[in-house]
Design an enzyme around this catalytic site. Structure first.
Site, short mmCIF file in Angstrom:
data_model
loop_
_atom_site.label_atom_id
_atom_site.label_comp_id
_atom_site.label_asym_id
_atom_site.label_seq_id
_atom_site.Cartn_x
_atom_site.Cartn_y
_atom_site.Cartn_z
N GLY A 140 0.81 -1.22 0.00
CA GLY A 140 0.00 0.00 0.00
C GLY A 140 0.84 1.26 0.00
O GLY A 140 0.38 2.33 0.38
N SER A 144 3.89 0.75 -7.37
CA SER A 144 3.57 0.87 -8.80
C SER A 144 3.74 2.31 -9.28
O SER A 144 4.31 2.54 -10.35
CB SER A 144 2.18 0.32 -9.11
OG SER A 144 1.22 0.90 -8.28
N GLU A 176 -1.35 2.67 -15.52
CA GLU A 176 -1.96 1.88 -14.45
C GLU A 176 -3.38 1.46 -14.83
O GLU A 176 -3.78 0.31 -14.66
CB GLU A 176 -1.97 2.73 -13.17
CG GLU A 176 -2.56 2.07 -11.97
CD GLU A 176 -1.51 1.57 -11.00
OE1 GLU A 176 -0.40 2.13 -10.94
OE2 GLU A 176 -1.81 0.60 -10.30
N ASP A 188 -1.50 8.70 -6.28
CA ASP A 188 -0.18 8.11 -6.07
C ASP A 188 0.85 8.68 -7.04
O ASP A 188 1.98 9.00 -6.66
CB ASP A 188 -0.24 6.58 -6.24
CG ASP A 188 -1.30 5.95 -5.36
OD1 ASP A 188 -1.76 6.61 -4.41
OD2 ASP A 188 -1.69 4.80 -5.64
N TYR A 240 -11.68 -2.84 -4.76
CA TYR A 240 -11.41 -1.46 -5.16
C TYR A 240 -12.41 -1.02 -6.24
O TYR A 240 -13.04 0.01 -6.14
CB TYR A 240 -9.97 -1.33 -5.66
CG TYR A 240 -9.54 0.09 -5.91
CD1 TYR A 240 -8.83 0.80 -4.95
CD2 TYR A 240 -9.84 0.74 -7.11
CE1 TYR A 240 -8.43 2.11 -5.17
CE2 TYR A 240 -9.44 2.04 -7.34
CZ TYR A 240 -8.73 2.72 -6.37
OH TYR A 240 -8.34 4.01 -6.60
#
Ligand code: GLA
Length: 398
Positions: A140, A144, A176, A188, A240
């Site tokens: 988490g 990525s 992504e 992110d 998610y």
């Protein structure tokens, strides 16, 4: 050997010569504002000292080859075949063992498309890319986004694409979403591209306005601990996407483009319009957006010492309304608070991964011990606990 040196060495092993340069980008933790990014809302992440490095060199034959310290062997494709590799979201012809390569190859594909849009040119030189990382994977902490940020920064320079940091964050997100197939927001990638030392990034995910907010942790003798539960997660499957769907349903029922447009005082009306599960998902997003705003105001007016309760209320909202916490994350939060943390919450997408605890520097060892003991008492595997300080975003290192 540092991860930076390791990337250069891996490149040398792959190609027999030194790289043209080494670029890096960090992982992140999110201080507050969870699942608000894809609802056009507010987030407050910061980049962490753990980084991913990409050693890159040009080649003249229009091919792209990637390798990584996590991979069994390099993956190589013709540049012209990148588009065929990602025909639709998450649907690649990469073999399962090579799935990791969808991150760097997806970035190459998305960056080429973005720079074609921007300049009407596609500078299709081939490249070799060697990737190493000290960002824990599946914890988490956005390993990525760190790969995406390092690769995007490297290729932006190598191909003279001249995209700014926000455009590179969008490139990472597109990789992504469409190459890896994880329906995530842009938090992110923005944190990894734009992070600043000792500051969190107050980000409006609708406008992409990004303002650093000083945390002043060291001056206040405070520290943030990451508690990695070692329960790994993947956002390309399951929960998610399901939460995202619920948010879109809620926004449609409320007649707004995104839940960003629903205020706390609208919640009473919302409750009468939708089923209980959808309503609780909506309530999390709407109150979480407000908590981000409250946290930013508290940081500016009183400093980090004042934000503990907001972190705790955020965790409860994720546990009870959004239902993305796990027993391990709940134990991490409860044990931290019982041992004197000022605040604690799970961070990131949920369903595993890490929690953060805001602690007095002096209390850090006691909080770590208490959490480790509580994990043992619950029969969980030992957590990995370490302090993080807000660090700089993507950059060229060599
Ligand atoms: C993951 C996603 C982000 C964000 C968080 C939850 O980290 O990549 O876009 O949605 O989950 O806040």
């Amino acid at each position: 050997m540092t991860a930076q040196d390791a990337a250069a060495r891996l490149f040398q092993e792959l190609t027999g010569h030194a790289p043209d340069g080494v670029w890096s980008a960090p992982g992140r933790v999110n201080l507050i504002g969870e699942h608000t990014d894809y609802n056009d809302g507010f987030v407050l992440p910061f980049a962490i000292p753990h980084r991913t490095y990409a050693a890159v060199g040009m080649r003249a034959d229009g091919r792209i080859r990637v390798t990584s310290d996590h991979a069994e062997h390099p993956v190589e494709v013709a540049f012209a075949d990148l588009t065929a590799l990602f025909p639709k979201p998450g649907d690649t012809s990469l073999r399962v063992a090579d799935a990791w390569a969808a991150y760097p190859l997806g970035v190459a594909w998305a960056l080429r498309a973005a720079s074609t849009d921007a300049h009407g040119v596609a500078d299709a030189h081939g490249v070799d890319i060697a990737i190493t990382s000290d960002v824990p994977v599946g914890a988490g902490l956005s390993s990525s986004a760190a790969i995406e940020g390092a690769t995007a920064s490297a290729l932006n320079d190598a191909w003279n694409a001249d995209l700014d940091r926000k455009a590179l964050a969008r490139v990472g997100r597109r990789a992504e979403n469409e190459a890896v197939g994880a329906p995530t927001g842009i938090m992110d990638q923005m944190a990894s591209m734009l992070g600043e030392t000792d500051s969190a990034l107050f980000l409006d995910c609708r406008t992409l306005d990004a303002v650093p907010v000083a945390l002043g942790m060291a001056d206040a003798a405070l520290e943030i601990l990451v508690i990695d539960t070692r329960v790994t997660h993947a956002h390309s499957t399951g929960g998610y996407r399901d939460r995202r769907d619920a948010c879109e349903r809620g926004a449609a029922i409320m007649g707004v483009p995104a839940l960003r447009d629903v205020a706390v005082h609208d919640l009473e009306r919302a409750e009468g319009l939708m089923d209980d599960v959808t309503f609780r998902r909506v309530r999390h997003i709407v109150t979480e957006n407000q908590r981000v705003l409250d946290t930013v105001r508290m940081l500016r007016e009183h400093g980090a010492r004042g934000i503990g309760d907001l972190l705790v209320v955020s965790h409860v909202s994720m546990r009870d309304d959004f239902e993305i916490s796990t027993s391990e994350l709940d134990v991490a939060v409860e044990a931290s608070l019982a041992a004197g943390a000022l605040g604690a919450r799970m961070t990131g997408g949920g369903f595993g991964g890490a929690a953060i605890a805001l602690v007095e520097q002096d209390a850090a060892p006691a909080v770590s011990q208490a959490v480790t003991a509580a994990f043992a008492a619950s029969g969980f595997a030992a957590p990995h606990i370490f302090p993080v300080t807000p660090a700089a975003g993507a950059r060229r290192d060599a």
